[in-house]
Write an enzyme that holds these catalytic residues in place. Structure first.
Site, short mmCIF file in Angstrom:
data_model
loop_
_atom_site.label_atom_id
_atom_site.label_comp_id
_atom_site.label_asym_id
_atom_site.label_seq_id
_atom_site.Cartn_x
_atom_site.Cartn_y
_atom_site.Cartn_z
N ASP A 33 0.87 -1.18 0.00
CA ASP A 33 0.00 0.00 0.00
C ASP A 33 0.90 1.23 0.00
O ASP A 33 1.97 1.20 0.61
CB ASP A 33 -0.88 -0.01 1.26
CG ASP A 33 -2.18 0.75 1.06
OD1 ASP A 33 -2.12 1.97 0.80
OD2 ASP A 33 -3.26 0.13 1.19
N THR A 37 -4.72 6.59 0.56
CA THR A 37 -6.07 6.49 1.15
C THR A 37 -6.15 5.36 2.18
O THR A 37 -7.13 5.27 2.90
CB THR A 37 -7.14 6.28 0.06
OG1 THR A 37 -6.83 5.09 -0.66
CG2 THR A 37 -7.21 7.46 -0.89
N ASP A 58 4.15 2.24 -3.96
CA ASP A 58 3.14 2.66 -4.93
C ASP A 58 3.23 1.73 -6.14
O ASP A 58 4.24 1.72 -6.85
CB ASP A 58 3.45 4.11 -5.34
CG ASP A 58 2.45 4.65 -6.35
OD1 ASP A 58 1.65 3.87 -6.90
OD2 ASP A 58 2.48 5.87 -6.60
N SER A 77 -6.64 1.20 -5.05
CA SER A 77 -7.23 2.28 -5.85
C SER A 77 -8.03 3.19 -4.93
O SER A 77 -8.67 2.70 -3.99
CB SER A 77 -8.20 1.72 -6.90
OG SER A 77 -8.81 2.79 -7.61
N GLY A 104 2.70 -8.07 -15.12
CA GLY A 104 4.07 -8.49 -15.41
C GLY A 104 4.61 -9.35 -14.27
O GLY A 104 5.22 -10.40 -14.50
N TYR A 147 -11.98 7.16 -12.79
CA TYR A 147 -12.13 5.87 -12.10
C TYR A 147 -12.71 4.83 -13.06
O TYR A 147 -12.15 3.75 -13.23
CB TYR A 147 -13.05 6.06 -10.91
CG TYR A 147 -13.23 4.86 -10.02
CD1 TYR A 147 -12.18 4.34 -9.29
CD2 TYR A 147 -14.49 4.25 -9.88
CE1 TYR A 147 -12.36 3.25 -8.44
CE2 TYR A 147 -14.67 3.17 -9.03
CZ TYR A 147 -13.61 2.67 -8.32
OH TYR A 147 -13.79 1.60 -7.49
N TYR A 161 -3.87 -10.04 -21.21
CA TYR A 161 -2.81 -10.90 -20.65
C TYR A 161 -3.28 -12.35 -20.56
O TYR A 161 -2.50 -13.28 -20.70
CB TYR A 161 -2.36 -10.40 -19.27
CG TYR A 161 -1.16 -9.50 -19.35
CD1 TYR A 161 -1.26 -8.22 -19.90
CD2 TYR A 161 0.09 -9.92 -18.91
CE1 TYR A 161 -0.14 -7.40 -20.00
CE2 TYR A 161 1.20 -9.11 -19.00
CZ TYR A 161 1.09 -7.85 -19.54
OH TYR A 161 2.19 -7.03 -19.65
N THR A 177 -20.13 -1.51 -1.20
CA THR A 177 -19.86 -2.40 -0.06
C THR A 177 -19.58 -1.54 1.17
O THR A 177 -19.07 -0.43 1.05
CB THR A 177 -18.63 -3.29 -0.38
OG1 THR A 177 -18.94 -4.05 -1.55
CG2 THR A 177 -18.31 -4.24 0.75
N ARG A 188 -18.24 8.95 1.00
CA ARG A 188 -19.26 8.01 0.54
C ARG A 188 -20.48 8.08 1.45
O ARG A 188 -20.40 8.48 2.60
CB ARG A 188 -18.70 6.59 0.48
CG ARG A 188 -17.97 6.39 -0.83
CD ARG A 188 -17.48 5.01 -1.01
NE ARG A 188 -16.33 4.77 -0.19
CZ ARG A 188 -15.61 3.66 -0.23
NH1 ARG A 188 -15.94 2.71 -1.07
NH2 ARG A 188 -14.57 3.49 0.54
N1 UDP Z 1 -24.82 10.72 -1.48
C1 UDP Z 1 -25.67 11.52 -0.73
N2 UDP Z 1 -25.14 12.20 0.34
C2 UDP Z 1 -23.84 12.15 0.71
C3 UDP Z 1 -22.97 11.31 -0.06
C4 UDP Z 1 -23.50 10.61 -1.13
O1 UDP Z 1 -26.86 11.60 -1.01
O2 UDP Z 1 -23.45 12.82 1.68
C5 UDP Z 1 -25.37 9.96 -2.62
C6 UDP Z 1 -24.58 10.09 -3.91
O3 UDP Z 1 -24.98 11.21 -4.64
C7 UDP Z 1 -24.94 8.79 -4.60
C8 UDP Z 1 -25.14 7.81 -3.45
O4 UDP Z 1 -25.34 8.60 -2.28
O5 UDP Z 1 -26.15 8.91 -5.30
C9 UDP Z 1 -23.96 6.87 -3.21
O6 UDP Z 1 -22.81 7.67 -3.18
P1 UDP Z 1 -21.38 7.12 -2.83
O7 UDP Z 1 -20.44 8.28 -2.91
O8 UDP Z 1 -21.42 6.35 -1.58
O9 UDP Z 1 -20.98 6.06 -3.96
P2 UDP Z 1 -21.35 5.84 -5.50
O10 UDP Z 1 -22.21 4.64 -5.46
O11 UDP Z 1 -22.07 7.04 -6.07
O12 UDP Z 1 -20.05 5.62 -6.15
#
Ligand code: UDP
Length: 329
Positions: A33, A37, A58, A77, A104, A147, A161, A177, A188
């Site tokens: 790692d 993050t 890295d 990631s 590789g 991403y 590969y 998850t 998130r």
């Molecule tokens: N979301 C939200 N409030 C927050 C953070 C995220 O309503 O404070 C929403 C975001 O717009 C998305 C969903 O929750 O529709 C899931 O977001 P997340 O960033 O967890 O992951 P994603 O599945 O979008 O990659």
């Protein structure tokens, strides 16, 4: 001989749970790692073990590991939309240069390699639920493009590969998850809501909250990954929990779980935010005999206990400041 596995992203949320699982299965584990993050606290309990080694490295730079390797799991990631807005170049590099280095390495070691792909390869999907044969609806130049396209490239490279070099490869497409060791302030939705409840802030729902997600508890995911790695399935397999919920309903569940007296406030929907997401897991059921076992109610309870156990400093940390030094790299 005891088998040896390299896990990249070992100090991250999923990587650390995978390290635990492989240690439990009797493997020797090499964790790697660069800690942009990841957090060493996620794996500090493994450091005293003779079967565990850690490299602060890295993987976008040449990767050297001495000795044999039986398996490589590429889980390094950034994985939250805020992370890849803050560190877009690293996100692209780890999914492209990083996977090239690891493929590789896998060739040299004659190791089987699994890559962590994502439901984001489906973009803002027009097919619902998403089956593995859906090609997706991705905006390459939008904020999520760094991403999504890195992960799509990673799948293409891995498959090349396999077909060209005969490498043993596995591709898991991971849907949302959650569980202990998620970063509280990675932006998130689940840590955001729980963090807000713990700080006594209102819960921020983006858009009108009608967008959906389907949340899988981490132990279920790890079981699916383990089974896929041991299977002979080269094509991508969705692993996730099909129990779909709108983000508004999810906010209500968090309010109930935490007993917070705060309310929901609505903010702008981020650009290209997928409107709906639910894995079709028919393939995982048929090929791996796998399906999720942990209900959202059970999983959220455990996760809430974890977030409650963190320090006040963690709760208020503005961690994205620490990324600034990497942004130009
Ligand atoms: N979301 C939200 N409030 C927050 C953070 C995220 O309503 O404070 C929403 C975001 O717009 C998305 C969903 O929750 O529709 C899931 O977001 P997340 O960033 O967890 O992951 P994603 O599945 O979008 O990659």
């Amino acid at each position: 001989m005891t088998k040896r596995v390299l896990i990249t992203g070992a100090a991250g949320f999923l990587g650390s749970h995978l390290c635990d699982r492989f240690i439990k299965e009797g493997y020797r584990v090499v964790g790697m790692d660069n800690l942009i993050t990841g957090d060493l606290r996620n794996i500090e309990h493994l450091f005293p073990l003779e079967q565990f080694e850690f490299y602060n490295h890295d993987v976008s730079r040449f990767v050297h590991v001495a000795g044999p390797l039986d398996y490589i799991l590429h889980f390094a990631s950034p994985a939250s939309p805020i992370d890849y807005l803050k560190i877009p170049i690293q996100t692209l590099k780890v999914g492209s240069l990083g996977i090239h280095n690891l493929l590789g390495l896998a060739r040299v070691k004659k190791a089987r390699i699994m890559i962590a792909s994502t439901s984001e390869v489906y973009g803002d999907p027009t097919v619902h639920p998403q089956t593995e044969d859906y090609w997706g609806n991705v905006n390459p130049v939008g904020p999520r493009g760094v991403y999504d396209e890195a992960k799509r490239f990673q799948e293409a490279m891995t498959m090349a590969y396999h077909t060209y070099h005969g490498l043993e490869t596995r591709i898991v497409r991971i849907f949302n998850t959650y569980g202990p060791r998620m970063r509280l302030n990675d932006g998130r939705v689940l840590p955001a809501f729980i963090g807000q409840a713990l700080r006594g802030e209102d819960l921020t729902v983006f858009g009108d909250g009608s967008q959906t997600r389907s949340f899988c508890y981490v132990d279920d995911l790890v079981e699916g990954i383990y089974r896929l790695l041991m299977s002979d399935c080269v094509d991508p397999v969705n692993i996730g929990n099909p129990d779909e919920i709108t983000i508004s309903e999810f906010a209500e569940e968090i309010i109930k779980l935490t007993g917070t007296e705060q309310k929901v406030v609505y903010k702008d929907l981020p650009k290209d935010d997928p409107k709906q997401r639910q894995p079709d897991i028919t393939k995982a059921r048929e090929i791996l005999g796998w399906e999720p076992k942990v209900s959202r109610e059970e999983g959220l309870k455990v996760t809430y206990e974890y977030f409650k156990s963190l320090s006040t400093e963690d709760l208020y940390k503005k961690e994205h400041k620490t990324f600034e030094k990497y942004i130009q790299a």
